[in-house]
Design a protein around this motif. Structure first.
Motif, short mmCIF file in Angstrom:
data_model
loop_
_atom_site.label_atom_id
_atom_site.label_comp_id
_atom_site.label_asym_id
_atom_site.label_seq_id
_atom_site.Cartn_x
_atom_site.Cartn_y
_atom_site.Cartn_z
N LEU A 40 42.28 60.06 -27.96
CA LEU A 40 41.64 58.87 -27.39
C LEU A 40 42.52 57.64 -27.54
CD1 LEU A 40 37.92 59.38 -28.44
CD2 LEU A 40 38.94 59.69 -26.19
N THR A 41 43.19 57.52 -28.67
CA THR A 41 44.11 56.39 -28.87
C THR A 41 45.26 56.45 -27.87
OG1 THR A 41 43.54 56.31 -31.21
CG2 THR A 41 45.59 55.23 -30.56
N PHE A 42 45.80 57.63 -27.65
CA PHE A 42 46.89 57.80 -26.69
C PHE A 42 46.43 57.46 -25.28
CE2 PHE A 42 49.34 60.50 -23.76
CZ PHE A 42 50.61 60.03 -24.03
N ALA A 43 45.22 57.87 -24.93
CA ALA A 43 44.70 57.60 -23.58
C ALA A 43 44.49 56.12 -23.34
CB ALA A 43 43.41 58.37 -23.34
N SER A 44 44.16 55.36 -24.39
CA SER A 44 43.90 53.93 -24.21
C SER A 44 45.09 53.07 -24.61
CB SER A 44 42.67 53.53 -25.02
OG SER A 44 42.94 53.64 -26.41
N ALA A 45 46.27 53.64 -24.75
CA ALA A 45 47.44 52.92 -25.25
C ALA A 45 47.90 51.79 -24.31
CB ALA A 45 48.60 53.89 -25.49
N ASN A 46 47.67 51.91 -23.02
CA ASN A 46 48.13 50.89 -22.08
C ASN A 46 47.15 49.73 -21.94
OD1 ASN A 46 50.50 52.24 -21.51
ND2 ASN A 46 49.53 53.47 -19.92
N GLY A 47 46.06 49.77 -22.64
CA GLY A 47 45.10 48.68 -22.59
C GLY A 47 44.13 48.76 -21.42
N CYS A 48 44.14 49.87 -20.71
CA CYS A 48 43.25 50.01 -19.55
C CYS A 48 41.91 50.62 -19.91
CB CYS A 48 43.91 50.89 -18.50
SG CYS A 48 45.45 50.23 -17.88
#
Length: 66
Positions: A40-48
């Motif tokens: 989940l952290t990786f999926a939200s890494a770009n701030g989107c």
């Protein structure tokens, strides 16, 4: 999820001192929670943010909204 993974890790340490087979199972649960939190952290890494795709009442996929 990250907080839960930490709490389950502490529970695994305590449980393995009392009942080693149960402690191993709790340790595996802690590892799976850690992997989920990392995904989940990786999926939200770009701030989107993230999205969760559901099938009936079960989440089956997560990904980035970017």
């Amino acid at each position: 999820m990250t907080i839960a993974a930490g709490m389950v890790t502490i529970a695994a340490v305590i449980t393995v001192a009392i009942n080693p087979p149960a402690g191993i199972a709790v340790g595996i649960a802690a590892g799976l929670l850690g992997i989920g939190a990392g995904a989940l952290t990786f999926a939200s890494a770009n701030g989107c943010g993230i999205y969760i795709r559901w099938s009936f009442d079960t989440p089956i996929w997560t990904g980035s909204q970017c």
